[in-house]
Every structure is written in structure tokens, then in C-alpha cells.
Write a protein that holds these residues in place. Structure first.
Motif, PDB file in Angstrom:
ATOM      1  N   SER A   1      36.004  83.493 -35.502  1.00  0.00           N
ATOM      2  CA  SER A   1      37.213  82.992 -34.844  1.00  0.00           C
ATOM      3  C   SER A   1      38.308  82.628 -35.840  1.00  0.00           C
TER       4      SER A   1
ATOM      5  N   PHE B   1      34.090  80.702 -28.290  1.00  0.00           N
ATOM      6  CA  PHE B   1      35.441  81.062 -27.850  1.00  0.00           C
ATOM      7  C   PHE B   1      35.831  82.427 -28.417  1.00  0.00           C
TER       8      PHE B   1
ATOM      9  N   PHE C   1      32.657  83.972 -27.782  1.00  0.00           N
ATOM     10  CA  PHE C   1      32.294  83.432 -26.469  1.00  0.00           C
ATOM     11  C   PHE C   1      30.847  83.749 -26.099  1.00  0.00           C
TER      12      PHE C   1
END
Length: 479
Positions: free
Chosen positions: A348, A359, A312
Motif C-alpha cells: 500500500s 486496504f 484488501f
């Protein structure tokens, strides 16, 4: 004779400044506001100028970004009263070479700032005169940046050419454009006619024509469609979505020759549905840009594994939206072109790089373990250095690997960080045992991996000086 403590400190200071000058633009980052960034960066510039002026000037020959290159030029010209003549000449060659690479608006901004602080010595005037003489189209510059050009010409008391491309009309255009009737210089005459003739404005640079279009009340859709042939590649890119909003489909981004990092930024700005619909076009463009960036090094790096941060925090900021993620995406494609065998590992766990978005947390330690399991010859980590899932695991993994499992350094590990840490006056490091270098554009990756070796602690100030001398000689054409 061994390095003294002062030499070791100087070596660390130079590397710290280079990392900052490559990554920071004084703008807000995810973890730091704009004020902190500017305060930290300004301190570094003042510190380097006062303590290592020669090395500070040599940074102009490195891959520092335009913001910091302009600051270095400005500081060298402002604070030069006690500099010996031979050093001023060497600095002048570096400054002139760097100014030719900077966008003209940045160069003009530097000279306007020099005017504000009252710097107008012979060397400054000579550098400005040389830069203006080197410009390929002075009439274009005069039209596009008329106010800035007029200001610096007046301040430096430059004698304007009486012939050449502007046919001796540059002074009249800058200072009294409405008094002399017609111009013989086509660009100046087009600008004059655009005040009362709508058709003439479409032969002007886009940013100038835009003002005339507003003056004449031309609908935005009509203007964008007709001015499209005069737009630069970057102007088309910036205005593509604007044009679509006005249903002016003629304005379309040309991806074929776009630089790799800028192309990655463009791709990540597209909605996911658009990326899916244009998958073949975007993937082809990214891989072609990576092959151009790799050049003769394509396929020469052996087995490469990359750990790439898409957490993120790669959101960046309002001023640098998704910039860290764009750098990671561009590095991914470049490393694919450089390697003979390539394994990408996004933190991720995602595998479709075209559909990336910022994210989740940053489990860098786990991904580094996975990367080392692939038995690479090179491990490249592209991350802002915020390891938080769990905190500190990446540093411990790298420490154990380097000290216990691979003390002979069979695997070359490099950490590239696209984010400046204002609190530490440097880019954030993952581990003391792993060299870290700042990165702004993926195209600089091969050079930065070379530069990062100085951060391992095995090279001293003499090695850094030799490297900088070689880069300066190559940059100024004196080798």
C-alpha cells in the motif's frame, strides 16, 4: 543416476502437500469457502496416504499446523492393516511425539473420532495409554475435559492407575463422581464442592468454573475479576474486551511472553485509536517477541528487503479474521530482527506498520521493482499471491530478473504465502522461477525459507527424503 519422472512428480507432490498442511485449516479464506477448502484438503490427505505413506507420516516432524497434524495421526491409525510391522513402529514413534505437542482437546478429539469409526486395536490403545501417562496433570485434564476423557478411556478399555497423582480416584471421578463422597485428590474435591460452594469454583480451570458460575447466578463482572488468577495467557487475551465491557479491569492481556504471530493478531484486532495510545507498549512487545523468535540467528541474514502484502484480500475471512495481514506484520518484525540491514515495503505504500489495516489492490510488481533497487542479499515476499495491479506484473518482473539480470542468483528470493488455494491444491505462486512455501506462523519463517529451496526445481526426491529423514530423527530423538 538422474531423477526419474516419477521421482520429480513425487517431489512436487510432497512439497504441495507440505504447503497445504502448513497453511490450510479447512476454514473459509478470502477467495474460497469452507466447503471448497475442506474438500481440497481432504483429497490431498487421501492422495498422500495412498501414494506416499512414509513421506506422509514424516510430515508430522515438520511445521504443519495442528489441524493437519491431527488428520495425519487419525488417517495413519485408521488405515494401517497392510503396513509392515517396522513401518508401524516408526509411525508410532512419530505419532507419539506429535501428540505430545498438540493441545489436549485436539488429541482427545482424534481418539473420539477413532471410536466413531470403530478403531480400537492394540497399537491405538498403546498410543493413548502412553499419551495419558505423559500428561503433567491428569487430574486437571480429567476435570477440564471430563466427557472426552471418559469416552476414550471407556472405548480403549484402559486400566486406570491405582496410585499416583489421582490417588486411584480417576475412575471414580470419571464414571461415578457423585457416589463416593469426598475425594482425596484436591482437584476432584474442589470440583465436588463447587456444586454447592461458590468459593470453590475459583480454584477450578476457567472453562469449568464458568459453567458453575452460571449455575450459581454469579454476576459476570464479579466472576471475571475473581477467576483472573486461574486464567491462562490466551484466556486473558480472548476475554480482555469482554472484561472491559463489564468494567472488570483485572482481566488484562499479558503481552510479555506472547508468541509473535498471536501478538500481531491481537494488535491488529485493536481499534486504531487504541494502537496509537498504546504505541510504545505494543511496539516493545512485538520487537521483544521477534527477538525471541530469531534466537541465535538475530542479525545473521545480512541485507534483507521484504515486500509485505496489506491489500484488501488480507482481510481474510470471518473464521480467520486478518490472519494474512497478521502473518505479514509478524514476519516484518522477525525479518527486522534477523537482518543486519532491513528495508520493509508494504504494497500500500504505508510506513507505519502499527496502524495497518487491509486496504486497496495488490501492486506487487511495482513493490518488487522497488525492493530490487535496494540491492538486497535476500528478498522475502509475504503475500497471498493475488497480483492484480496490474495482473501478472510481479511474475514478469521476477522472470526477467531471474533469467536476464540475476541468473547467478546473487539475490535469494523467497515467496511465503499464508493462504491455501483450494483450486490448485497448493499455495498460489507468483512465478515459476521463485520458490514458494506456505506459512502459518511467522516463527517458522527461517525453517520455511530453507524448505522453499526444494521448490526451485534444483533438488530432487532424494534431497527431500534426506531432509525429511533428518527432521524425523531430530523430532523423535533418534539421531
Amino acid at each position: 543416476m538422474g531423477e526419474t519422472l516419477a521421482d520429480l512428480v513425487a517431489c512436487e507432490d510432497v512439497l504441495m502437500f507440505v504447503n497445504a498442511a502448513i497453511t490450510s485449516t479447512g476454514q473459509r479464506e478470502f477467495h474460497h469457502d469452507e466447503h471448497g477448502q475442506r474438500l481440497s484438503l481432504d483429497f490431498l490427505h487421501e492422495y498422500m496416504l495412498a501414494n506416499y505413506r512414509e513421506l506422509y507420516a514424516a510430515a508430522l516432524a515438520l511445521d504443519v499446523n495442528d489441524h493437519n497434524a491431527a488428520l495425519i495421526v487419525r488417517n495413519l491409525l485408521v488405515y494401517a492393516s497392510d503396513v509392515p510391522a517396522d513401518r508401524r513402529r516408526a509411525e508410532g514413534r512419530l505419532i507419539s511425539a506429535r501428540l505430545r505437542l498438540l493441545p489436549p482437546q485436539r488429541v482427545l478429539r482424534v481418539f473420539r473420532e477413532l471410536r466413531q469409526v470403530g478403531v480400537n486395536n492394540r497399537r491405538t490403545r498403546a498410543i493413548l495409554r502412553e499419551w495419558m501417562a505423559s500428561r503433567p496433570d491428569p487430574a486437571f485434564d480429567a476435570v477440564k475435559y471430563r466427557g472426552a476423557v471418559r469416552e476414550v478411556v471407556r472405548h480403549a478399555h484402559l486400566r486406570l492407575p491405582e496410585d499416583g497423582a489421582t490417588r486411584g480416584e480417576l475412575g471414580a471421578f470419571l464414571f461415578a463422581p457423585r457416589r463416593g463422597g469426598r475425594f482425596r485428590t484436591p482437584m476432584f474435591e474442589t470440583w465436588r464442592r463447587a456444586h454447592y460452594e461458590q468459593a470453590a469454583l475459583y480454584d477450578l480451570p476457567y472453562t469449568v468454573a464458568e459453567g458453575f458460575a452460571a449455575k450459581h447466578g454469579i454476576p459476570r463482572k464479579v466472576f471475571l475479576e475473581r477467576i483472573e488468577p486461574r486464567m491462562t495467557r490466551l484466556e486473558r487475551l480472548r476475554l480482555q474486551e469482554n472484561a472491559r465491557a463489564h468494567k472488570a479491569d483485572a482481566v488484562a492481556a499479558d503481552l510479555s511472553a506472547m508468541p509473535l504471530t498471536r501478538l500481531a493478531t491481537y494488535v491488529l484486532a485493536l481499534p486504531l485509536d487504541d494502537r496509537v495510545r498504546r504505541r510504545d507498549e505494543l511496539t516493545t512487545a512485538l520487537r521483544a517477541a521477534a527477538r525471541r523468535a530469531a534466537g541465535p540467528l538475530a542479525g545473521q541474514w545480512g541485507r534483507v528487503t521484504a515486500v509485505l502484502d496489506d491489500s484488501f484480500s488480507t482481510t481474510g475471512s470471518g473464521q480467520k479474521r486478518r490472519r494474512p495481514l497478521a502473518v505479514a506484520l509478524a514476519c516484518h518484525h522477525l525479518l527486522r530482527a534477523l537482518a543486519s540491514r532491513y528495508t520493509p515495503l508494504w504494497v500500500s505504500g504505508r510506513t507505519d506498520e502499527l496502524l495497518l489495516y487491509p486496504f486497496g489492490p495488490s501492486p506487487l510488481g511495482e513493490r518488487i521493482l522497488d525492493a530490487l533497487d535496494t540491492a538486497p542479499e535476500r528478498l522475502v515476499i509475504v503475500s497471498d499471491g493475488w497480483d492484480n495491479a496490474p495482473p501478472g506484473l510481479a511474475a514478469e518482473v521476477l522472470r526477467v530478473w531471474r533469467t536476464r539480470l540475476d541468473p547467478g542468483r546473487r539475490v535469494a528470493v523467497t515467496h511465503l504465502n499464508p493462504v491455501y488455494d483450494a483450486d490448485d491444491f497448493d499455495v498460489r505462486r507468483l512465478a515459476p522461477t521463485v520458490p514458494t512455501a506456505g506459512i502459518r506462523d511467522a516463527e517458522d519463517l527461517p525453517t520455511l525459507v530453507e524448505l522453499a529451496r526444494f521448490a526451485e526445481g534444483r533438488a530432487g526426491l532424494g534431497d527431500v527424503r534426506a531432509y525429511l529423514d533428518e527432521r524425523v530423527a531430530r523430532f523423535t530423538g533418534s539421531r
